[in-house]
Scaffold this motif. Structure first.
Motif, mmCIF file in Angstrom:
data_model
loop_
_atom_site.group_PDB
_atom_site.id
_atom_site.type_symbol
_atom_site.label_atom_id
_atom_site.label_comp_id
_atom_site.label_asym_id
_atom_site.label_seq_id
_atom_site.Cartn_x
_atom_site.Cartn_y
_atom_site.Cartn_z
ATOM 1 N N ARG A 1 4.516 44.781 50.934
ATOM 2 C CA ARG A 1 4.397 43.856 49.812
ATOM 3 C C ARG A 1 5.764 43.240 49.581
ATOM 4 O O ARG A 1 6.763 43.699 50.145
ATOM 5 C CB ARG A 1 3.946 44.603 48.537
ATOM 6 N N ASP A 2 5.828 42.230 48.728
ATOM 7 C CA ASP A 2 7.099 41.570 48.463
ATOM 8 C C ASP A 2 7.908 42.264 47.387
ATOM 9 O O ASP A 2 9.084 41.947 47.188
ATOM 10 C CB ASP A 2 6.866 40.100 48.068
ATOM 11 N N GLU A 3 7.287 43.194 46.665
ATOM 12 C CA GLU A 3 7.977 43.932 45.618
ATOM 13 C C GLU A 3 7.210 45.204 45.333
ATOM 14 O O GLU A 3 6.065 45.371 45.756
ATOM 15 C CB GLU A 3 8.090 43.083 44.338
ATOM 16 N N THR A 4 7.849 46.116 44.621
ATOM 17 C CA THR A 4 7.190 47.357 44.250
ATOM 18 C C THR A 4 7.499 47.689 42.808
ATOM 19 O O THR A 4 8.575 47.364 42.293
ATOM 20 C CB THR A 4 7.638 48.532 45.145
ATOM 21 N N GLU A 5 6.540 48.328 42.138
ATOM 22 C CA GLU A 5 6.776 48.788 40.784
ATOM 23 C C GLU A 5 7.581 50.076 40.770
ATOM 24 O O GLU A 5 8.156 50.439 39.745
ATOM 25 C CB GLU A 5 5.459 48.980 40.040
ATOM 26 N N TRP A 6 7.646 50.770 41.899
ATOM 27 C CA TRP A 6 8.321 52.071 41.956
ATOM 28 C C TRP A 6 9.696 51.904 42.615
ATOM 29 O O TRP A 6 9.951 52.422 43.695
ATOM 30 C CB TRP A 6 7.460 53.087 42.706
ATOM 31 N N LYS B 1 10.725 51.581 51.545
ATOM 32 C CA LYS B 1 11.372 50.293 51.774
ATOM 33 C C LYS B 1 10.333 49.187 51.674
ATOM 34 O O LYS B 1 9.241 49.300 52.234
ATOM 35 C CB LYS B 1 12.049 50.244 53.142
ATOM 36 N N VAL B 2 10.684 48.128 50.950
ATOM 37 C CA VAL B 2 9.799 46.974 50.793
ATOM 38 C C VAL B 2 10.088 45.992 51.926
ATOM 39 O O VAL B 2 11.213 45.505 52.064
ATOM 40 C CB VAL B 2 10.020 46.297 49.427
ATOM 41 N N VAL B 3 9.069 45.690 52.727
ATOM 42 C CA VAL B 3 9.266 44.837 53.901
ATOM 43 C C VAL B 3 8.377 43.594 53.888
ATOM 44 O O VAL B 3 8.475 42.763 54.798
ATOM 45 C CB VAL B 3 9.024 45.630 55.206
ATOM 46 N N GLY B 4 7.510 43.459 52.892
ATOM 47 C CA GLY B 4 6.598 42.323 52.874
ATOM 48 C C GLY B 4 5.640 42.377 54.054
ATOM 49 O O GLY B 4 5.219 43.448 54.499
ATOM 50 N N SER B 5 5.320 41.225 54.592
ATOM 51 C CA SER B 5 4.412 41.154 55.746
ATOM 52 C C SER B 5 5.174 40.841 57.026
ATOM 53 O O SER B 5 4.566 40.499 58.047
ATOM 54 C CB SER B 5 3.349 40.075 55.502
ATOM 55 N N ILE C 1 8.730 45.481 59.527
ATOM 56 C CA ILE C 1 7.837 46.640 59.613
ATOM 57 C C ILE C 1 8.257 47.532 60.771
ATOM 58 O O ILE C 1 8.390 48.759 60.623
ATOM 59 C CB ILE C 1 6.369 46.185 59.777
ATOM 60 N N LEU C 2 8.500 46.938 61.923
ATOM 61 C CA LEU C 2 8.848 47.716 63.116
ATOM 62 C C LEU C 2 10.237 48.323 63.006
ATOM 63 O O LEU C 2 10.450 49.486 63.390
ATOM 64 C CB LEU C 2 8.747 46.824 64.355
ATOM 65 N N GLN C 3 11.189 47.563 62.494
ATOM 66 C CA GLN C 3 12.542 48.097 62.321
ATOM 67 C C GLN C 3 12.550 49.300 61.389
ATOM 68 O O GLN C 3 13.196 50.325 61.681
ATOM 69 C CB GLN C 3 13.470 47.010 61.782
ATOM 70 N N THR C 4 11.835 49.191 60.279
ATOM 71 C CA THR C 4 11.795 50.284 59.308
ATOM 72 C C THR C 4 11.065 51.490 59.885
ATOM 73 O O THR C 4 11.471 52.639 59.660
ATOM 74 C CB THR C 4 11.114 49.826 58.009
#
Length: 384
Positions: free
Chosen positions: A323-328, A338-342, A347-350
């Motif tokens: 997602r682009d942001e997180t509440e937590w 980690k927030v990675v969006g789409s 995604i792969l790096q993380t």
């Protein structure tokens, strides 16, 4: 006021709500609690007529909602704030707030707008800004303002604090409390911070999940050798580019580490419509015990779910948030998510960073014995 009697709702051929009944009286504030896919959003969409009711009775005051087109329900002073905000990009914040006025011809809209700006002064500060320039939390405030513009009798809020920072979550709680003072209801309220009841639930039911579930053996999964993924949020399922990017990442990971994804009915329907056939291990939606076993035995979690981010932490698993942001934000700042969006590359790096990471999950972020503390506070409120 609002009455549901044994309503049934399907998404495609999949039954989501079965014989759901609810009787909501004037002045009541009711919260819906349930896992992802339990049907919370589906229920609100059915009330608004966005999803058809297959059978049962659904009424508001003296009106049969099942026979009423969805666009007419706003005329009954029902306000709806969808989970993904649904602001119109080409409009300013104030123009978005006023869209119900143009649809329903509200006569006292100027007075109502002034009232909204009084209880949500942030909306006044943002009124001339393009909606595309607003943060996720600011968009939530504008979406809430828009719902209030028409929702003078009934307000339906879908995940009002989802995906925003804790400070804005508190602000939205304050606004809802002020609505009580403005006459939405007169119930007493007490706000205290004890922690997260979800931690108690995960700890308690995890004691029984291995005996109650056979999901690991049924799916032939190996402990700590697979990635658990869930994708269901509208901001992803309703955006083809985002959805494809996420599943490209999942497919790439699946080449070396099996990716197991309990498929949400909405996601399944969209994938079929777009003829996307991910080469990962997709399984049918699972119950709570099965999900706990998947969490306990996976190596990592990739999700757009709010609740699953925390459940990953409780089960000592790193979490990639698509997602682009997180509440937590506390999970991110402490290195557990980690927030990675789409973004496929992110995604792969993380994933490659997390797969060999040994983190210390002993930090107490969400309290202990939370349920007992909440019970004591409720008792205090009742007897005060």
């Amino acid at each position: 006021m609002l009455r549901l009697d044994k309503i049934n709702v399907n998404i495609g051929l999949i039954e989501i709500l079965k014989d759901v009944s609810l009787d909501l009286q004037k002045g009541q504030m009711v919260g819906l609690i349930g896992r992802n896919g339990a049907g919370k959003t589906t229920l609100l969409r059915a009330i608004m007529g966005i999803l058809p009711t297959i059978s049962g009775e659904l009424s508001f005051e003296d009106h049969d909602l099942i026979k009423m087109p969805s666009q007419k329900r706003a005329y009954l002073s029902i306000g709806y704030m969808p989970e993904d905000r649904k602001l119109i990009p080409s409009m300013s914040a104030e123009e978005n707030i006023l869209t119900p006025v143009w649809a329903t011809n509200i006569n006292d809209w100027k007075q109502r707008l002034d009232w909204i700006y009084k209880i949500i002064p942030e909306a006044l500060d943002l009124k001339d800004r393009p909606s595309t320039s607003l943060s996720g939390g600011q968009q939530k405030l504008i979406a809430l303002s828009r719902a209030l513009m028409v929702g003078s009798k009934l307000l339906l809020l879908d995940e009002p604090s989802e995906g925003i920072a804790p400070a804005l979550t508190k602000r939205i709680i304050d606004i809802l409390n002020n609505l009580k003072k403005e006459g939405f209801d007169n119930l007493p309220i007490l706000i205290e911070k004890h922690g997260d009841i979800m931690k108690d639930a995960v700890g308690y039911y995890s004691q029984f999940s291995e005996k109650k579930s056979s999901i690991i053996s049924e799916e032939k999964l190996q402990k700590n050798k697979f990635v658990l993924a869930t994708i269901h949020r509208q901001e992803n399922t309703d955006d083809e580019e985002k959805l494809r990017s996420i599943f490209i990442g999942l497919e790439e990971i699946h080449k070396t580490h099996p990716v197991v994804l309990p498929i949400h009915p909405r996601t399944k329907e969209v994938l079929n419509t777009l003829s996307i056939h991910p080469k990962i291990q997709m399984i049918e939606p699972v119950g709570y015990y099965d999900m706990l076993e998947l969490l306990k035995n996976c190596s990592m979690v990739i999700t757009d779910s709010g609740g699953l981010q925390k459940e990953a932490f409780f089960n000592k698993k790193q979490c990639i948030v698509v997602r682009d942001e997180t509440e937590w934000v506390e999970l991110v700042t402490n290195g557990f998510a980690k927030v990675v969006g789409s973004n496929t590359k992110m995604i792969l790096q993380t994933f490659h960073t997390y797969k060999d990471l040994k983190n210390d999950f002993s930090i107490d972020l969400y309290g202990t014995n939370v349920g007992e503390k909440i019970y004591q506070s409720i008792s205090q409120l009742i007897h005060s």
